[in-house]
Design an enzyme around this catalytic site. Structure first.
Site, PDB file in Angstrom:
ATOM      1  N   ASN A  29       0.877  -1.250  -0.020  1.00 18.55           N
ATOM      2  CA  ASN A  29      -0.204   0.079   0.086  1.00 18.55           C
ATOM      3  C   ASN A  29       0.906   1.368   0.061  1.00 18.55           C
ATOM      4  O   ASN A  29       1.406   1.600   1.144  1.00 18.55           O
ATOM      5  CB  ASN A  29      -0.963  -0.175   1.290  1.00 18.55           C
ATOM      6  CG  ASN A  29      -1.718   1.059   1.483  1.00 18.55           C
ATOM      7  OD1 ASN A  29      -1.680   2.168   0.355  1.00 18.55           O
ATOM      8  ND2 ASN A  29      -2.593   1.061   2.303  1.00 18.55           N
ATOM      9  N   LYS A  73       3.240   0.704   3.028  1.00 13.75           N
ATOM     10  CA  LYS A  73       2.995  -0.214   3.915  1.00 13.75           C
ATOM     11  C   LYS A  73       3.276  -1.609   3.279  1.00 13.75           C
ATOM     12  O   LYS A  73       2.785  -1.712   2.179  1.00 13.75           O
ATOM     13  CB  LYS A  73       1.475  -0.064   4.674  1.00 13.75           C
ATOM     14  CG  LYS A  73       1.211   0.947   5.532  1.00 13.75           C
ATOM     15  CD  LYS A  73      -0.026   0.981   6.242  1.00 13.75           C
ATOM     16  CE  LYS A  73      -0.551   2.327   6.366  1.00 13.75           C
ATOM     17  NZ  LYS A  73      -2.064   2.482   6.560  1.00 13.75           N
ATOM     18  N   ARG A  91      -2.596  -2.177  -3.465  1.00 15.93           N
ATOM     19  CA  ARG A  91      -3.890  -1.090  -3.359  1.00 15.93           C
ATOM     20  C   ARG A  91      -3.399   0.081  -4.358  1.00 15.93           C
ATOM     21  O   ARG A  91      -2.581   0.990  -4.089  1.00 15.93           O
ATOM     22  CB  ARG A  91      -3.627  -0.865  -1.883  1.00 15.93           C
ATOM     23  CG  ARG A  91      -5.119   0.028  -1.738  1.00 15.93           C
ATOM     24  CD  ARG A  91      -4.976   0.485  -0.083  1.00 15.93           C
ATOM     25  NE  ARG A  91      -6.242   1.087   0.036  1.00 15.93           N
ATOM     26  CZ  ARG A  91      -6.564   1.702   1.285  1.00 15.93           C
ATOM     27  NH1 ARG A  91      -5.841   1.726   2.337  1.00 15.93           N
ATOM     28  NH2 ARG A  91      -8.087   2.243   1.220  1.00 15.93           N
ATOM     29  N   HIS A 115     -12.724   3.296  -0.194  1.00 14.88           N
ATOM     30  CA  HIS A 115     -12.671   2.007   0.562  1.00 14.88           C
ATOM     31  C   HIS A 115     -13.500   1.007   0.139  1.00 14.88           C
ATOM     32  O   HIS A 115     -13.937   0.193   0.995  1.00 14.88           O
ATOM     33  CB  HIS A 115     -13.626   2.438   2.081  1.00 14.88           C
ATOM     34  CG  HIS A 115     -12.947   3.649   2.933  1.00 14.88           C
ATOM     35  ND1 HIS A 115     -13.549   4.825   3.555  1.00 14.88           N
ATOM     36  CD2 HIS A 115     -11.695   3.840   3.196  1.00 14.88           C
ATOM     37  CE1 HIS A 115     -12.897   5.535   4.115  1.00 14.88           C
ATOM     38  NE2 HIS A 115     -11.629   5.079   4.013  1.00 14.88           N
ATOM     39  N   HIS A 132     -17.877   2.025   7.361  1.00 20.26           N
ATOM     40  CA  HIS A 132     -16.670   1.714   7.548  1.00 20.26           C
ATOM     41  C   HIS A 132     -16.303   3.182   8.253  1.00 20.26           C
ATOM     42  O   HIS A 132     -16.168   4.341   7.663  1.00 20.26           O
ATOM     43  CB  HIS A 132     -16.122   1.790   6.096  1.00 20.26           C
ATOM     44  CG  HIS A 132     -14.593   1.890   6.436  1.00 20.26           C
ATOM     45  ND1 HIS A 132     -13.632   0.674   6.064  1.00 20.26           N
ATOM     46  CD2 HIS A 132     -13.554   2.897   6.563  1.00 20.26           C
ATOM     47  CE1 HIS A 132     -12.510   0.982   6.139  1.00 20.26           C
ATOM     48  NE2 HIS A 132     -12.368   2.428   6.554  1.00 20.26           N
ATOM     49  N   GLY A 182     -10.535   8.093   8.188  1.00 21.43           N
ATOM     50  CA  GLY A 182     -11.675   8.367   7.159  1.00 21.43           C
ATOM     51  C   GLY A 182     -12.773   7.508   7.138  1.00 21.43           C
ATOM     52  O   GLY A 182     -12.684   6.281   7.476  1.00 21.43           O
ATOM     53  N   ARG A 233     -11.210  15.441   7.636  1.00 18.36           N
ATOM     54  CA  ARG A 233     -11.717  15.979   6.350  1.00 18.36           C
ATOM     55  C   ARG A 233     -13.351  16.508   6.946  1.00 18.36           C
ATOM     56  O   ARG A 233     -13.909  15.852   7.486  1.00 18.36           O
ATOM     57  CB  ARG A 233     -12.092  14.967   5.560  1.00 18.36           C
ATOM     58  CG  ARG A 233     -10.785  14.372   5.252  1.00 18.36           C
ATOM     59  CD  ARG A 233     -11.013  13.203   3.959  1.00 18.36           C
ATOM     60  NE  ARG A 233      -9.662  12.423   3.981  1.00 18.36           N
ATOM     61  CZ  ARG A 233      -9.837  11.209   3.917  1.00 18.36           C
ATOM     62  NH1 ARG A 233     -10.898  10.467   3.773  1.00 18.36           N
ATOM     63  NH2 ARG A 233      -8.601  10.404   3.604  1.00 18.36           N
ATOM     64  N   PHE A 278     -10.734   9.501  17.836  1.00 15.56           N
ATOM     65  CA  PHE A 278     -12.066   9.349  18.542  1.00 15.56           C
ATOM     66  C   PHE A 278     -11.790   9.220  20.050  1.00 15.56           C
ATOM     67  O   PHE A 278     -12.812   9.519  20.773  1.00 15.56           O
ATOM     68  CB  PHE A 278     -12.970   8.316  17.854  1.00 15.56           C
ATOM     69  CG  PHE A 278     -13.629   8.967  16.680  1.00 15.56           C
ATOM     70  CD1 PHE A 278     -12.853   9.314  15.527  1.00 15.56           C
ATOM     71  CD2 PHE A 278     -15.101   9.228  16.523  1.00 15.56           C
ATOM     72  CE1 PHE A 278     -13.437   9.847  14.346  1.00 15.56           C
ATOM     73  CE2 PHE A 278     -15.532   9.731  15.691  1.00 15.56           C
ATOM     74  CZ  PHE A 278     -14.647  10.056  14.536  1.00 15.56           C
ATOM     75  N   ASN A 330     -14.382  -0.597  17.384  1.00 12.76           N
ATOM     76  CA  ASN A 330     -14.102  -0.323  18.651  1.00 12.76           C
ATOM     77  C   ASN A 330     -14.903   0.439  19.578  1.00 12.76           C
ATOM     78  O   ASN A 330     -14.562   0.427  20.760  1.00 12.76           O
ATOM     79  CB  ASN A 330     -12.601  -0.080  18.792  1.00 12.76           C
ATOM     80  CG  ASN A 330     -11.359  -1.098  18.077  1.00 12.76           C
ATOM     81  OD1 ASN A 330     -11.422  -2.003  18.743  1.00 12.76           O
ATOM     82  ND2 ASN A 330     -10.917  -0.557  17.136  1.00 12.76           N
TER      83      ASN A 330
HETATM   84  P1  AMP Z   1      -8.731   3.823  11.155  1.00  9.31           P
HETATM   85  O1  AMP Z   1      -8.409   4.904  10.120  1.00  9.31           O
HETATM   86  O2  AMP Z   1      -9.504   2.505  10.723  1.00  9.31           O
HETATM   87  O3  AMP Z   1      -7.161   2.905  11.554  1.00  9.31           O
HETATM   88  O4  AMP Z   1      -9.298   4.251  12.287  1.00  9.31           O
HETATM   89  C1  AMP Z   1      -8.776   5.396  13.293  1.00  9.31           C
HETATM   90  C2  AMP Z   1      -9.853   5.583  14.195  1.00  9.31           C
HETATM   91  O5  AMP Z   1     -10.236   4.594  15.117  1.00  9.31           O
HETATM   92  C3  AMP Z   1      -8.985   6.584  15.281  1.00  9.31           C
HETATM   93  O6  AMP Z   1      -9.758   7.827  15.520  1.00  9.31           O
HETATM   94  C4  AMP Z   1      -9.149   6.108  16.631  1.00  9.31           C
HETATM   95  O7  AMP Z   1      -9.500   6.763  17.690  1.00  9.31           O
HETATM   96  C5  AMP Z   1     -10.318   5.096  16.491  1.00  9.31           C
HETATM   97  N1  AMP Z   1     -10.073   3.980  17.381  1.00  9.31           N
HETATM   98  C6  AMP Z   1      -9.210   2.952  17.516  1.00  9.31           C
HETATM   99  N2  AMP Z   1      -9.308   2.043  18.552  1.00  9.31           N
HETATM  100  C7  AMP Z   1     -10.294   2.722  19.245  1.00  9.31           C
HETATM  101  C8  AMP Z   1     -10.746   2.300  20.593  1.00  9.31           C
HETATM  102  N3  AMP Z   1     -10.530   1.493  21.089  1.00  9.31           N
HETATM  103  N4  AMP Z   1     -11.789   3.029  20.797  1.00  9.31           N
HETATM  104  C9  AMP Z   1     -12.405   4.272  20.180  1.00  9.31           C
HETATM  105  N5  AMP Z   1     -11.846   4.616  19.120  1.00  9.31           N
HETATM  106  C10 AMP Z   1     -10.738   3.927  18.537  1.00  9.31           C
END
Ligand code: AMP
Length: 402
Positions: free
Chosen positions: A7, A14, A95, A184, A212, A216, A245, A288, A339
């Site tokens: 990627n 990656k 990717r 995605h 998703h 993003g 974004r 988050f 999560n």
């Molecule tokens: P991604 O782009 O799919 O890797 O997701 C990243 C986002 O997932 C970030 O904003 C993280 O805060 C959120 N995230 C990852 N693990 C957790 C968790 N255990 N609880 C809440 N948010 C999470």
């Protein structure tokens, strides 16, 4: 079988070496600061998916070629390697962000494929050049090795014109290919395919929404296993508000800001891509988890950011349920979707009228496949962890063994 999944981004790359059938990952890592100085972080993974060795190396990476060479060399390294020779790598899957309207599925990399990726650069100006560089670097380092391109846009190519056309003069569509593409796609395809398997019904009997939600975020409406609509558009800036974004905004805001602050459109778009979303509303973070911690401490802006996100996702769920004419299954995936139970609950709150009822106990799940709706919920709500790398590896294996 061993597939190397790549990627490539503009300054990072990656990789994972994995078995496409069992999903076993042998090694994975990241090249960073390509074109600046260069750093490789490499992990060796055991059969329980645990990291057993980790190595970081500062390596000059003026271009993607040096990055690929450093990856290939550590894969056969005496101490950190996981194969004796690169002959053990059966094929490479890449990717690729934008396949335009040329690719409805993954394809073997040949001259026509490379030309098409190049032609899509105006549509994916940040990613497609890097994706192509990754492909060319692999070609140079492993001549004759089969390579496959897996497009982020491909899954969405089944959308009907009423979903993908913008109501702007037709010439922009016909001459410039301006339309909704969606992104995605590899994740939406992986997760919707898995949801259909888990529901145990024919795809033709299932209406799904895939959310998703990560840094993003995008949603897709799926019927008969095919994408009917998706929230991202010509670019990944559209849809729900995201980590950094803005998501959907009134296009007049761009002109207003450019005029008032003497910004160029591209400076304004950089602001909308990198300094907006959760980061701008909270004034704190795009993550988050930080927003949740801030909201707990009484920070109203952090609470508002989360509320705006939940509201944005809720509106898409409602509109896609209407677009599909019903809903059987709602699936949460990616970092937040997998999560953040509180966010899932916040999104689904008030959607009981659509037949969506979350079980608070089941909804505590993190990062594993599970139903989180109540027994009597009309819509089955799932958490299904996404695995884009596995999907890329599977496509690569399938195309290379044909
Ligand atoms: P991604 O782009 O799919 O890797 O997701 C990243 C986002 O997932 C970030 O904003 C993280 O805060 C959120 N995230 C990852 N693990 C957790 C968790 N255990 N609880 C809440 N948010 C999470």
């Amino acid at each position: 079988m061993k597939i190397l999944v790549i990627n490539a981004g503009s300054s990072s790359l990656k990789y994972q070496l994995m078995d496409p059938y069992s999903g076993r990952v042998y090694a994975k890592g990241l090249c960073e600061r390509i074109g600046i100085d260069g750093r490789l972080t490499h992990k060796v993974i055991d059969e329980n998916d645990e990291t057993v060795l980790k190595e970081t190396r500062e390596i000059a990476m003026p271009t993607h070629s040096e990055a690929i060479e450093s990856v290939l060399s550590i894969l056969v390294d005496e101490k950190f390697g996981v194969v004796k020779s690169l002959d053990e790598v059966d094929a490479v899957g890449h990717r690729v962000l934008h396949g335009g309207d040329k690719f409805i599925e993954s394809c073997i990399v040949d001259d026509a494929c490379k030309k098409a990726i190049e032609e899509c650069i105006p549509l994916g100006p940040l990613h497609n050049p890097a994706n192509l560089k990754g492909i060319l670097a692999c070609e140079a380092a492993m001549p004759g090795k089969k390579q496959v391109a897996v497009f982020d846009t491909a899954f969405h190519m089944t959308m009907p014109p009423k979903a993908y056309r913008y109501a702007i003069p037709k010439e922009f569509y016909e001459k410039d290919h301006i339309r909704r593409y969606g992104f995605h796609g590899t994740s939406h395809r992986f997760v919707s395919k898995r949801a259909i398997e888990l529901m145990g019904k024919p795809a033709s009997e299932l209406k799904l929404i895939v959310a998703h939600l990560g840094n993003g975020s995008s949603l897709s409406a799926v019927a008969d296993g095919k994408c009917q609509d998706t929230s991202m558009g010509l670019s990944p800036l559209a849809g729900v508000p995201m980590g950094t974004r803005s998501g959907d905004i009134d296009p007049c805001i761009v002109e207003f800001i450019c005029n008032k602050y003497n910004m160029s459109p591209s400076e304004c778009l950089t602001m909308l891509n990198k300094k907006s979303g959760m980061l701008s509303v909270s004034g704190k973070s795009s993550d988050f988890r930080d927003l949740e911690a801030g909201a707990k401490e009484g920070n109203e802006d952090c609470a508002l950011a989360r509320e705006m996100f939940a509201y944005g996702v809720k509106k898409y769920i409602g509109s896609y349920a209407a677009a599909l004419g019903g809903l059987d299954c709602l699936v949460f995936t990616a970092g937040v979707g997998e999560n953040d139970g509180k966010m899932r609950a916040q999104i689904c709150e008030g959607l009981e009228f659509l037949g969506i009822k979350i079980d608070p106990e089941k909804n505590t799940v993190r990062g594993e496949e599970r139903i989180i709706s109540t027994e009597d919920s009309k819509v089955t709500v799932w958490v299904i962890p996404t695995n884009e790398e596995l999907m890329i590896a599977q496509d690569t294996a399938e195309l290379c063994t044909k």
